[in-house]
Design a protein around this motif. Structure first.
Motif, PDB file in Angstrom:
ATOM      1  N   GLY A  78       0.783  -1.230   0.000  1.00 14.47           N
ATOM      2  CA  GLY A  78       0.000   0.000   0.000  1.00 14.47           C
ATOM      3  C   GLY A  78       0.814   1.279   0.000  1.00 14.47           C
ATOM      4  N   TYR A  79       2.138   1.178  -0.162  1.00 10.57           N
ATOM      5  CA  TYR A  79       2.976   2.372  -0.086  1.00 10.57           C
ATOM      6  C   TYR A  79       2.763   3.324  -1.258  1.00 10.57           C
ATOM      7  N   ALA A  80       2.554   2.806  -2.460  1.00 13.26           N
ATOM      8  CA  ALA A  80       2.307   3.694  -3.606  1.00 13.26           C
ATOM      9  C   ALA A  80       1.020   4.476  -3.381  1.00 13.26           C
ATOM     10  N   THR A  81      -0.023   3.808  -2.918  1.00 17.25           N
ATOM     11  CA  THR A  81      -1.296   4.471  -2.647  1.00 17.25           C
ATOM     12  C   THR A  81      -1.149   5.501  -1.529  1.00 17.25           C
ATOM     13  N   GLU A  82      -0.429   5.133  -0.489  1.00 13.62           N
ATOM     14  CA  GLU A  82      -0.238   6.036   0.653  1.00 13.62           C
ATOM     15  C   GLU A  82       0.515   7.306   0.228  1.00 13.62           C
ATOM     16  N   ALA A  83       1.589   7.125  -0.532  1.00 11.24           N
ATOM     17  CA  ALA A  83       2.380   8.274  -0.983  1.00 11.24           C
ATOM     18  C   ALA A  83       1.587   9.132  -1.971  1.00 11.24           C
ATOM     19  N   ALA A  84       0.926   8.489  -2.916  1.00  8.85           N
ATOM     20  CA  ALA A  84       0.189   9.224  -3.942  1.00  8.85           C
ATOM     21  C   ALA A  84      -1.028   9.953  -3.360  1.00  8.85           C
ATOM     22  N   THR A  85      -1.622   9.406  -2.325  1.00 14.24           N
ATOM     23  CA  THR A  85      -2.763  10.071  -1.685  1.00 14.24           C
ATOM     24  C   THR A  85      -2.346  11.423  -1.125  1.00 14.24           C
ATOM     25  N   CYS A  86      -1.208  11.488  -0.458  1.00 15.05           N
ATOM     26  CA  CYS A  86      -0.790  12.780   0.100  1.00 15.05           C
ATOM     27  C   CYS A  86      -0.358  13.731  -1.012  1.00 15.05           C
ATOM     28  N   CYS A  87       0.165  13.212  -2.132  1.00 10.97           N
ATOM     29  CA  CYS A  87       0.498  14.070  -3.282  1.00 10.97           C
ATOM     30  C   CYS A  87      -0.775  14.641  -3.908  1.00 10.97           C
ATOM     31  N   ARG A  88      -1.810  13.825  -3.979  1.00 18.71           N
ATOM     32  CA  ARG A  88      -3.102  14.292  -4.505  1.00 18.71           C
ATOM     33  C   ARG A  88      -3.633  15.437  -3.653  1.00 18.71           C
ATOM     34  N   GLU A  89      -3.579  15.278  -2.350  1.00 17.86           N
ATOM     35  CA  GLU A  89      -4.085  16.310  -1.446  1.00 17.86           C
ATOM     36  C   GLU A  89      -3.265  17.591  -1.567  1.00 17.86           C
ATOM     37  N   LEU A  90      -1.964  17.467  -1.673  1.00 16.15           N
ATOM     38  CA  LEU A  90      -1.098  18.631  -1.859  1.00 16.15           C
ATOM     39  C   LEU A  90      -1.457  19.359  -3.153  1.00 16.15           C
ATOM     40  N   ALA A  91      -1.637  18.611  -4.225  1.00 17.29           N
ATOM     41  CA  ALA A  91      -1.949  19.206  -5.526  1.00 17.29           C
ATOM     42  C   ALA A  91      -3.256  19.980  -5.490  1.00 17.29           C
ATOM     43  N   PHE A  92      -4.279  19.398  -4.902  1.00 18.56           N
ATOM     44  CA  PHE A  92      -5.586  20.043  -4.868  1.00 18.56           C
ATOM     45  C   PHE A  92      -5.672  21.157  -3.818  1.00 18.56           C
ATOM     46  N   ALA A  97      -4.205   4.034  -9.130  1.00 19.06           N
ATOM     47  CA  ALA A  97      -4.937   5.227  -9.596  1.00 19.06           C
ATOM     48  C   ALA A  97      -6.412   5.154  -9.203  1.00 19.06           C
ATOM     49  N   GLU A  98      -7.019   3.990  -9.374  1.00 11.93           N
ATOM     50  CA  GLU A  98      -8.432   3.835  -9.029  1.00 11.93           C
ATOM     51  C   GLU A  98      -8.667   3.981  -7.526  1.00 11.93           C
ATOM     52  N   LYS A  99      -7.746   3.486  -6.712  1.00  9.84           N
ATOM     53  CA  LYS A  99      -7.868   3.653  -5.261  1.00  9.84           C
ATOM     54  C   LYS A  99      -7.831   5.129  -4.879  1.00  9.84           C
ATOM     55  N   LEU A 100      -7.142   5.932  -5.679  1.00 11.12           N
ATOM     56  CA  LEU A 100      -7.038   7.371  -5.430  1.00 11.12           C
ATOM     57  C   LEU A 100      -8.264   8.131  -5.935  1.00 11.12           C
ATOM     58  N   GLY A 101      -9.163   7.431  -6.636  1.00 12.99           N
ATOM     59  CA  GLY A 101     -10.365   8.065  -7.154  1.00 12.99           C
ATOM     60  C   GLY A 101     -10.296   8.424  -8.631  1.00 12.99           C
ATOM     61  N   PHE A 102      -9.196   8.104  -9.295  1.00  8.70           N
ATOM     62  CA  PHE A 102      -9.062   8.382 -10.725  1.00  8.70           C
ATOM     63  C   PHE A 102      -9.915   7.406 -11.522  1.00  8.70           C
ATOM     64  N   THR A 103     -10.420   7.880 -12.652  1.00  9.88           N
ATOM     65  CA  THR A 103     -11.164   7.023 -13.566  1.00  9.88           C
ATOM     66  C   THR A 103     -10.582   7.165 -14.965  1.00  9.88           C
ATOM     67  N   PHE A 104     -10.814   6.157 -15.782  1.00 10.44           N
ATOM     68  CA  PHE A 104     -10.320   6.189 -17.155  1.00 10.44           C
ATOM     69  C   PHE A 104     -10.924   7.384 -17.865  1.00 10.44           C
ATOM     70  N   HIS A 105     -10.057   8.152 -18.532  1.00 13.83           N
ATOM     71  CA  HIS A 105     -10.485   9.358 -19.230  1.00 13.83           C
ATOM     72  C   HIS A 105     -10.400   9.172 -20.739  1.00 13.83           C
ATOM     73  N   LYS A 106      -9.249   8.680 -21.230  1.00 14.89           N
ATOM     74  CA  LYS A 106      -9.057   8.493 -22.665  1.00 14.89           C
ATOM     75  C   LYS A 106      -7.741   7.767 -22.915  1.00 14.89           C
ATOM     76  N   GLU A 107      -7.534   7.405 -24.159  1.00 13.95           N
ATOM     77  CA  GLU A 107      -6.238   6.892 -24.589  1.00 13.95           C
ATOM     78  C   GLU A 107      -5.543   7.997 -25.367  1.00 13.95           C
ATOM     79  N   ALA A 108      -4.225   8.049 -25.240  1.00 14.02           N
ATOM     80  CA  ALA A 108      -3.454   9.077 -25.936  1.00 14.02           C
ATOM     81  C   ALA A 108      -2.034   8.566 -26.168  1.00 14.02           C
ATOM     82  N   ILE A 109      -1.417   9.078 -27.194  1.00  8.79           N
ATOM     83  CA  ILE A 109      -0.008   8.784 -27.442  1.00  8.79           C
ATOM     84  C   ILE A 109       0.812   9.762 -26.600  1.00  8.79           C
ATOM     85  N   VAL A 110       1.538   9.222 -25.644  1.00 12.36           N
ATOM     86  CA  VAL A 110       2.410   9.999 -24.772  1.00 12.36           C
ATOM     87  C   VAL A 110       3.729   9.247 -24.704  1.00 12.36           C
TER      88      VAL A 110
END
Length: 166
Positions: A104-118, A141-154
């Motif tokens: 759960g470390y990726a989710t834990e770290a990314a959750t606080c990054c999400r909060e900082l960003a917003f 990403a889904e645990k953080l509340g993200f949903t599929f938006h689109k496909e793109a070439i990146v």
């Protein structure tokens, strides 16, 4: 200096002595399966330098993820500016040493990054750029509340773009 702190982790800016820990992650074929190739020594050095420059230019970047109990660098997580189909976006990215996967470390770290960003940076939307076959990253990403938006070439590859609006 700690940028962010969670129950088990703290995130801080990269330091020169982080190279060995980060290169062990970025040079591992299994960890980098969804990248074009594992990182060379030079690519890891550039990764660190690029993020150190981001701290000065953008006020954020990818930060070292450290275990509170041991101070061990177990990965990175943070925010990066990305250009997706001509639009400037802010992405949450994360890489965790495979010996710590499933804790759960990726989710834990990314959750606080999400909060900082917003809540502090003022982002209205965040994205995650994910190889469509990378099920573990999609799950984070889904645990953080993200949903599929689109496909793109990146980065010259087809990616799934997951998005979260404040």
């Amino acid at each position: 200096m700690h940028i962010l702190e969670t129950d088990h982790l703290y995130l801080r800016e990269y330091q020169k002595n982080d190279f060995s820990s980060l290169h062990a992650i970025f040079s591992d074929a299994e960890t980098m399966k969804y990248y074009p190739a594992p990182f060379t020594v030079e690519k890891t050095k550039n990764w660190i330098e690029t993020n150190q420059n981001r701290y000065m230019q953008d006020g954020f970047g990818l930060w070292a993820v450290c275990l509170k109990d041991t101070d061990e660098v177990i990965g990175d997580c943070g925010l990066t500016k990305q250009l997706v189909e001509g639009n400037n976006e802010v992405e949450i990215g994360y890489h965790i040493n495979k010996k710590y996967w499933g804790k759960g470390y990726a989710t834990e770290a990314a959750t606080c990054c999400r909060e900082l960003a917003f809540n502090q940076i003022g982002c209205k939307q965040l994205i995650c750029i994910i190889n469509p076959q990378n099920k573990q990253s999609i799950r984070v990403a889904e645990k953080l509340g993200f949903t599929f938006h689109k496909e793109a070439i990146v980065f010259n590859q087809l990616h799934s773009i997951y998005a979260l609006t404040k």
